[in-house]
Design a protein around this motif. Structure first.
Motif, PDB file in Angstrom:
ATOM      1  N   ASP A  18      -8.868   3.145  -3.950  1.00 53.24           N
ATOM      2  CA  ASP A  18      -9.919   3.960  -4.566  1.00 53.24           C
ATOM      3  C   ASP A  18      -9.646   5.456  -4.358  1.00 53.24           C
ATOM      4  OD1 ASP A  18     -12.259   4.745  -5.776  1.00 53.24           O
ATOM      5  OD2 ASP A  18     -13.582   4.072  -4.170  1.00 53.24           O
ATOM      6  N   GLY A  19      -8.661   5.964  -5.118  1.00 55.79           N
ATOM      7  CA  GLY A  19      -8.378   7.410  -5.067  1.00 55.79           C
ATOM      8  C   GLY A  19      -7.566   7.820  -3.853  1.00 55.79           C
ATOM      9  N   VAL A  20      -6.485   7.091  -3.562  1.00 54.52           N
ATOM     10  CA  VAL A  20      -5.660   7.383  -2.387  1.00 54.52           C
ATOM     11  C   VAL A  20      -4.733   8.561  -2.659  1.00 54.52           C
ATOM     12  CG1 VAL A  20      -3.773   6.490  -0.936  1.00 54.52           C
ATOM     13  CG2 VAL A  20      -5.751   5.046  -1.469  1.00 54.52           C
ATOM     14  N   ASP A  21      -4.762   9.540  -1.747  1.00 57.46           N
ATOM     15  CA  ASP A  21      -3.828  10.672  -1.749  1.00 57.46           C
ATOM     16  C   ASP A  21      -3.057  10.628  -0.433  1.00 57.46           C
ATOM     17  OD1 ASP A  21      -4.581  12.109  -4.219  1.00 57.46           O
ATOM     18  OD2 ASP A  21      -6.491  12.413  -3.194  1.00 57.46           O
ATOM     19  N   LEU A  22      -1.737  10.696  -0.504  1.00 61.87           N
ATOM     20  CA  LEU A  22      -0.929  10.580   0.709  1.00 61.87           C
ATOM     21  C   LEU A  22       0.436  11.205   0.499  1.00 61.87           C
ATOM     22  CD1 LEU A  22      -0.594   9.299   3.570  1.00 61.87           C
ATOM     23  CD2 LEU A  22       0.256   7.244   2.421  1.00 61.87           C
ATOM     24  N   THR A  23       0.892  11.934   1.513  1.00 65.69           N
ATOM     25  CA  THR A  23       2.260  12.449   1.525  1.00 65.69           C
ATOM     26  C   THR A  23       2.979  11.887   2.743  1.00 65.69           C
ATOM     27  OG1 THR A  23       1.614  14.503   0.430  1.00 65.69           O
ATOM     28  CG2 THR A  23       3.705  14.525   1.601  1.00 65.69           C
ATOM     29  N   ILE A  24       4.145  11.306   2.506  1.00 67.91           N
ATOM     30  CA  ILE A  24       4.968  10.782   3.601  1.00 67.91           C
ATOM     31  C   ILE A  24       6.187  11.691   3.713  1.00 67.91           C
ATOM     32  CG2 ILE A  24       6.202   8.779   4.518  1.00 67.91           C
ATOM     33  CD1 ILE A  24       4.500   7.043   2.587  1.00 67.91           C
ATOM     34  N   LYS A  25       6.285  12.396   4.828  1.00 63.12           N
ATOM     35  CA  LYS A  25       7.367  13.374   4.996  1.00 63.12           C
ATOM     36  C   LYS A  25       8.692  12.692   5.312  1.00 63.12           C
ATOM     37  CE  LYS A  25       4.276  16.987   6.724  1.00 63.12           C
ATOM     38  NZ  LYS A  25       3.883  17.762   7.924  1.00 63.12           N
ATOM     39  N   LYS A  26       9.741  13.277   4.802  1.00 62.43           N
ATOM     40  CA  LYS A  26      11.083  12.768   5.064  1.00 62.43           C
ATOM     41  C   LYS A  26      11.367  12.796   6.569  1.00 62.43           C
ATOM     42  CE  LYS A  26      15.935  13.403   3.851  1.00 62.43           C
ATOM     43  NZ  LYS A  26      16.943  14.212   3.146  1.00 62.43           N
ATOM     44  N   GLY A  27      11.951  11.709   7.075  1.00 59.47           N
ATOM     45  CA  GLY A  27      12.340  11.656   8.481  1.00 59.47           C
ATOM     46  C   GLY A  27      11.204  11.368   9.443  1.00 59.47           C
ATOM     47  N   SER A  28      10.061  10.918   8.930  1.00 61.80           N
ATOM     48  CA  SER A  28       8.910  10.646   9.796  1.00 61.80           C
ATOM     49  C   SER A  28       8.655   9.140   9.901  1.00 61.80           C
ATOM     50  CB  SER A  28       7.660  11.337   9.251  1.00 61.80           C
ATOM     51  OG  SER A  28       7.300  10.800   7.988  1.00 61.80           O
ATOM     52  N   ILE A  29       7.887   8.753  10.938  1.00 59.35           N
ATOM     53  CA  ILE A  29       7.420   7.373  11.085  1.00 59.35           C
ATOM     54  C   ILE A  29       5.905   7.387  10.926  1.00 59.35           C
ATOM     55  CG2 ILE A  29       7.266   5.357  12.580  1.00 59.35           C
ATOM     56  CD1 ILE A  29       9.751   6.288  14.036  1.00 59.35           C
ATOM     57  N   LEU A  30       5.428   6.747   9.867  1.00 62.70           N
ATOM     58  CA  LEU A  30       4.001   6.720   9.571  1.00 62.70           C
ATOM     59  C   LEU A  30       3.489   5.291   9.652  1.00 62.70           C
ATOM     60  CD1 LEU A  30       1.435   8.235   8.468  1.00 62.70           C
ATOM     61  CD2 LEU A  30       2.215   7.571   6.183  1.00 62.70           C
ATOM     62  N   ALA A  31       2.391   5.086  10.373  1.00 59.46           N
ATOM     63  CA  ALA A  31       1.759   3.772  10.467  1.00 59.46           C
ATOM     64  C   ALA A  31       0.533   3.732   9.571  1.00 59.46           C
ATOM     65  CB  ALA A  31       1.368   3.481  11.908  1.00 59.46           C
ATOM     66  N   VAL A  32       0.418   2.667   8.792  1.00 52.24           N
ATOM     67  CA  VAL A  32      -0.749   2.441   7.936  1.00 52.24           C
ATOM     68  C   VAL A  32      -1.600   1.373   8.611  1.00 52.24           C
ATOM     69  CG1 VAL A  32      -1.558   1.800   5.642  1.00 52.24           C
ATOM     70  CG2 VAL A  32       0.632   2.969   5.895  1.00 52.24           C
ATOM     71  N   LEU A  33      -2.804   1.765   9.025  1.00 49.29           N
ATOM     72  CA  LEU A  33      -3.683   0.864   9.771  1.00 49.29           C
ATOM     73  C   LEU A  33      -4.941   0.566   8.977  1.00 49.29           C
ATOM     74  CD1 LEU A  33      -3.464   2.604  13.276  1.00 49.29           C
ATOM     75  CD2 LEU A  33      -1.945   0.864  12.325  1.00 49.29           C
ATOM     76  N   GLY A  34      -5.550  -0.562   9.300  1.00 48.98           N
ATOM     77  CA  GLY A  34      -6.792  -0.955   8.649  1.00 48.98           C
ATOM     78  C   GLY A  34      -6.970  -2.443   8.768  1.00 48.98           C
ATOM     79  N   PRO A  35      -8.211  -2.926   8.634  1.00 48.79           N
ATOM     80  CA  PRO A  35      -8.450  -4.371   8.733  1.00 48.79           C
ATOM     81  C   PRO A  35      -7.851  -5.119   7.558  1.00 48.79           C
ATOM     82  CG  PRO A  35     -10.438  -3.231   8.043  1.00 48.79           C
ATOM     83  CD  PRO A  35      -9.444  -2.170   8.355  1.00 48.79           C
ATOM     84  N   ASN A  36      -7.818  -6.438   7.651  1.00 48.68           N
ATOM     85  CA  ASN A  36      -7.349  -7.258   6.534  1.00 48.68           C
ATOM     86  C   ASN A  36      -8.214  -6.981   5.305  1.00 48.68           C
ATOM     87  OD1 ASN A  36      -5.383  -8.501   8.083  1.00 48.68           O
ATOM     88  ND2 ASN A  36      -6.709 -10.184   8.687  1.00 48.68           N
ATOM     89  N   GLY A  37      -7.557  -6.847   4.145  1.00 48.34           N
ATOM     90  CA  GLY A  37      -8.297  -6.587   2.913  1.00 48.34           C
ATOM     91  C   GLY A  37      -8.625  -5.126   2.677  1.00 48.34           C
ATOM     92  N   SER A  38      -8.075  -4.238   3.513  1.00 49.82           N
ATOM     93  CA  SER A  38      -8.409  -2.814   3.386  1.00 49.82           C
ATOM     94  C   SER A  38      -7.617  -2.109   2.289  1.00 49.82           C
ATOM     95  CB  SER A  38      -8.163  -2.097   4.721  1.00 49.82           C
ATOM     96  OG  SER A  38      -6.797  -2.217   5.102  1.00 49.82           O
ATOM     97  N   GLY A  39      -6.492  -2.711   1.851  1.00 48.01           N
ATOM     98  CA  GLY A  39      -5.664  -2.093   0.820  1.00 48.01           C
ATOM     99  C   GLY A  39      -4.266  -1.730   1.276  1.00 48.01           C
ATOM    100  N   LYS A  40      -3.924  -2.047   2.533  1.00 42.14           N
ATOM    101  CA  LYS A  40      -2.612  -1.683   3.077  1.00 42.14           C
ATOM    102  C   LYS A  40      -1.467  -2.284   2.274  1.00 42.14           C
ATOM    103  CE  LYS A  40      -2.991  -3.410   7.228  1.00 42.14           C
ATOM    104  NZ  LYS A  40      -4.266  -4.142   7.144  1.00 42.14           N
ATOM    105  N   THR A  41      -1.532  -3.596   2.073  1.00 37.90           N
ATOM    106  CA  THR A  41      -0.436  -4.287   1.384  1.00 37.90           C
ATOM    107  C   THR A  41      -0.339  -3.847  -0.073  1.00 37.90           C
ATOM    108  OG1 THR A  41      -0.562  -6.183   2.873  1.00 37.90           O
ATOM    109  CG2 THR A  41       0.501  -6.546   0.753  1.00 37.90           C
ATOM    110  N   THR A  42      -1.481  -3.632  -0.720  1.00 35.97           N
ATOM    111  CA  THR A  42      -1.462  -3.164  -2.117  1.00 35.97           C
ATOM    112  C   THR A  42      -0.839  -1.777  -2.205  1.00 35.97           C
ATOM    113  OG1 THR A  42      -3.430  -4.470  -2.627  1.00 35.97           O
ATOM    114  CG2 THR A  42      -2.892  -2.689  -4.149  1.00 35.97           C
TER     115      THR A  42
END
Length: 235
Positions: A18-42
């Protein structure tokens, strides 16, 4: 490296992103957290082109991924559940994936690293969950791509293999790779990730470092900080 703008995805009447904005910087390690069904896998599958968003844009290295598949050759992906053909042995599976990708591979090095030599001639259907996960990790890391996506990489791993995984991730980051991780193991995330995002009901509720999350929630413990965000937004 990766820029996501105003990403929306529905499955029927179910709003998943629902309107996700995100920047993943080169050379970084980013963790995506959230409960099951939150939208992580999508979100991950949208980056991989496995899910087509209803709205929004995803660019990798300033190039839109829309209607383009070649960018995927520069991504290594570890799925949460790897459904291997049970009739193949480990050696045959690795050869098949190498033939499909047709890129230089460092499988021998990773087989030694995860101590998989005794299992190379065993059928995949006979392996334990932890051994299958180590095979999965070999398949993921053997091609040396600049962007790595790991969906629950710790699943089924024993403590020694978990230590090896952390060593491997840190070594890959030292090469300048960009790594995106989902995990339910907060101690692993706290140790390995530079940045975390917390996604709930398709929206990002936090984007920053582990320490920033602790400061924001007034918690000294990372798990309690995550629980605080969850309870606040479910209250």
């Amino acid at each position: 490296m990766v820029t996501i703008e105003n990403l929306h995805k529905k499955f029927g009447s179910n709003v998943v992103l629902d309107g996700v904005d995100l920047t993943i910087k080169k050379g970084s390690i980013l963790a995506v957290l959230g409960p099951n069904g939150s939208g992580k896998t999508t979100l991950i599958k949208s980056i991989l082109g496995m899910v087509v968003p209803n709205k929004g844009t995803i660019t990798i290295n300033e190039t839109s991924i829309s209607k383009d598949w070649k960018y995927r050759q520069e991504i290594d992906y570890l799925p949460q559940i790897a459904n291997f053909p049970g009739n193949l042995n480990v050696k045959e599976l690795i050869k098949m994936i190498k033939d499909l990708r047709n890129k230089p591979a460092k499988d021998d090095e990773l087989i030694t690293f995860f101590k998989l030599e005794p299992f190379l001639n065993k059928k995949l259907s006979t392996l334990s969950g932890g051994t299958k996960q180590k095979v999965n990790l070999v398949l993921t890391f053997m091609f040396d791509s600049p962007f790595v996506i790991l969906d629950e990489p710790t699943s089924g791993l024993d403590p020694i293999s978990l230590i090896r995984l952390k060593e491997l991730i840190n070594a890959e980051k030292a090469k300048g790779k960009t790594i995106l991780i989902t995990s339910h193991i907060m101690s692993f995330v706290e140790e390995i990730a530079e940045g975390v995002i917390f996604i709930l009901e398709g929206k990002i509720y936090f984007n920053g470092s582990v320490q920033e999350l602790k400061t924001k929630t007034g918690q000294t413990d990372f798990e309690h900080a995550i629980a605080n965000i969850l309870s606040e937004n479910h209250a």
